[in-house]
Design a protein around this motif. Structure first.
Motif, mmCIF file in Angstrom:
data_model
loop_
_atom_site.group_PDB
_atom_site.id
_atom_site.type_symbol
_atom_site.label_atom_id
_atom_site.label_comp_id
_atom_site.label_asym_id
_atom_site.label_seq_id
_atom_site.Cartn_x
_atom_site.Cartn_y
_atom_site.Cartn_z
ATOM 1 N N PHE A 271 24.920 -40.506 -32.516
ATOM 2 C CA PHE A 271 24.010 -39.844 -31.587
ATOM 3 C C PHE A 271 23.602 -40.783 -30.449
ATOM 4 O O PHE A 271 23.084 -41.879 -30.684
ATOM 5 C CB PHE A 271 22.757 -39.351 -32.309
ATOM 6 N N LEU B 146 21.030 -36.837 -29.186
ATOM 7 C CA LEU B 146 19.813 -36.596 -29.954
ATOM 8 C C LEU B 146 18.671 -37.206 -29.149
ATOM 9 O O LEU B 146 18.605 -38.418 -28.960
ATOM 10 C CB LEU B 146 19.907 -37.248 -31.337
ATOM 11 N N PHE C 268 13.983 -42.529 -34.834
ATOM 12 C CA PHE C 268 13.914 -41.313 -35.635
ATOM 13 C C PHE C 268 13.490 -41.556 -37.086
ATOM 14 O O PHE C 268 13.825 -40.777 -37.983
ATOM 15 C CB PHE C 268 15.255 -40.587 -35.585
ATOM 16 N N THR D 270 21.915 -43.407 -34.919
ATOM 17 C CA THR D 270 21.190 -43.194 -33.670
ATOM 18 C C THR D 270 21.293 -44.395 -32.731
ATOM 19 O O THR D 270 21.531 -45.524 -33.165
ATOM 20 C CB THR D 270 19.706 -42.933 -33.968
ATOM 21 N N SER E 116 20.490 -47.166 -37.232
ATOM 22 C CA SER E 116 20.336 -47.326 -35.787
ATOM 23 C C SER E 116 21.216 -48.437 -35.231
ATOM 24 O O SER E 116 21.424 -49.469 -35.871
ATOM 25 C CB SER E 116 18.872 -47.621 -35.441
ATOM 26 N N GLN F 255 18.140 -42.917 -41.477
ATOM 27 C CA GLN F 255 18.474 -43.376 -40.125
ATOM 28 C C GLN F 255 19.264 -44.680 -40.166
ATOM 29 O O GLN F 255 18.865 -45.641 -40.828
ATOM 30 C CB GLN F 255 17.190 -43.593 -39.325
ATOM 31 N N GLU G 48 21.550 -41.010 -26.449
ATOM 32 C CA GLU G 48 20.264 -40.542 -25.935
ATOM 33 C C GLU G 48 20.373 -40.127 -24.478
ATOM 34 O O GLU G 48 21.390 -40.351 -23.820
ATOM 35 C CB GLU G 48 19.202 -41.638 -26.088
ATOM 36 N N ASN H 198 17.317 -30.580 -30.611
ATOM 37 C CA ASN H 198 17.662 -31.629 -31.574
ATOM 38 C C ASN H 198 18.061 -31.024 -32.923
ATOM 39 O O ASN H 198 19.022 -31.470 -33.564
ATOM 40 C CB ASN H 198 16.492 -32.586 -31.760
#
Length: 319
Positions: A263, A287, A219, A214, A232, A230, A265, A308
């Motif tokens: 993903f 996402l 998340f 992400t 990130s 996750q 944003e 999502n």
């Protein structure tokens, strides 16, 4: 999963969500000057979109909800104007998520401490996500680390249902004339969120992959609820950019996990995510952390979360 038990701290713009408390009935609300004396509606100030959505759904025609973060704006970047700070003090309810927007945290602590509800205070919270080196370098810039927990509670529909019930109860006690309406609306919202939770549980039950890469560490609650992991790019604050070393580490993690997607944003530039995806040889998809909705959009919390889920299923190769 641990319960939060920390001292109050300044809030950042990403998580302001729900503040509601210390009310003494509609007559008292009108007398304090925050409510519209002509309409009889209680004035509610919400820090950013997720709580504003919840406040509008539960408050219905009995409240007027004002959001401090502009539609489509990145909430972590919020700086309050003097007028907005005054509005927090004048409002009958303040709704926020402590740990997202330091400016909101400070305004509530100074001007609405006894008439506010922090959404994170009514659910079990998770520890703050482990950040990469860029998170350590920027620690304290926005105050996220000081709160002692991950503030993105709204990304778990089950926790949002708990928050909805708590908000309905607070409003019912504050404004007894509309108590039954608040409770009925809160019950209906909690039921919708419960159905959304079941959709996620069923949709993500049998997946080939469980790692989600992400844009920032928003998340954690969704991952914990549905058995995902996750990874990130940035930490809690999406504005912190990773170093070349961190990007190289992430590329290796993507390949070792067999992840198919990076993903990005809606409110943050996708460039870093796109670069990482190219390096790792995977695709990108959006996402949405549901931190803001553009003006004029027909989407709301429910439809965004359903999108999502539809994005996650093919990325994780779910059956």
């Amino acid at each position: 999963m641990t319960s939060r038990n920390t001292a109050p701290r300044p809030l950042s713009t990403t998580t302001a969500v729900l503040a509601v408390a210390g009310l003494t009935g509609l007559a008292g609300l009108t007398a304090c000057g925050g409510a519209d004396a002509g309409s009889g509606k209680a004035e509610v100030v919400a820090s950013f979109y997720p709580v504003a959505w919840l406040a509008r759904e539960i408050g219905g025609a009995d409240t007027a909800v004002h959001t401090l973060t502009k539609p489509g704006a990145e909430p972590h970047d919020l700086e309050l104007t003097p007028r907005q700070i005054a509005d927090v003090g004048k409002a009958d309810f303040a709704v926020y998520v402590k740990g997202v927007q330091p400016a909101v945290d400070e305004a509530v602590a100074k001007h609405a401490k006894d008439k506010s509800l922090d959404a994170a205070s009514v659910v079990k919270t998770l520890p703050p996500p482990a950040g990469g080196e860029e998170e350590e370098e920027h620690e304290g810039d926005h105050g996220h680390a000081e709160v002692g927990y991950d503030p993105h509670v709204w990304l778990d529909p089950n926790r949002m249902a708990v928050i909805a019930t708590a908000l309905g109860d607070r409003l019912a006690k504050a404004d007894s004339a509309h108590a039954s309406a608040y409770k009925e609306r809160a019950k209906a919202v909690a039921a919708k969120l419960g159905a959304l939770d079941r959709q996620f549980r069923d949709g993500l039950k049998n997946c080939k992959h469980t790692s989600i890469v992400t844009a920032h560490a928003a998340f954690g609650y969704l991952s914990e609820r549905y058995g995902l992991r996750q990874v990130s790019i940035a930490g809690v604050d999406p504005t912190n950019e990773p170093s070349p070393k961190r990007l190289a580490e992430l590329t290796g993690q993507i390949k070792s996990a067999g992840a198919t997607t990076v993903f990005t944003e809606t409110l943050v530039s996708p460039k870093i995510g796109q670069t990482l995806a190219r390096e790792a040889g995977v695709r990108t998809a959006v996402l949405d952390p549901v931190e803001g909705v553009a003006d004029g959009s027909s989407d709301d919390y429910m439809t965004i979360m359903q999108k999502n889920l539809r994005t996650l299923r093919p990325a994780l190769e779910c059956s």
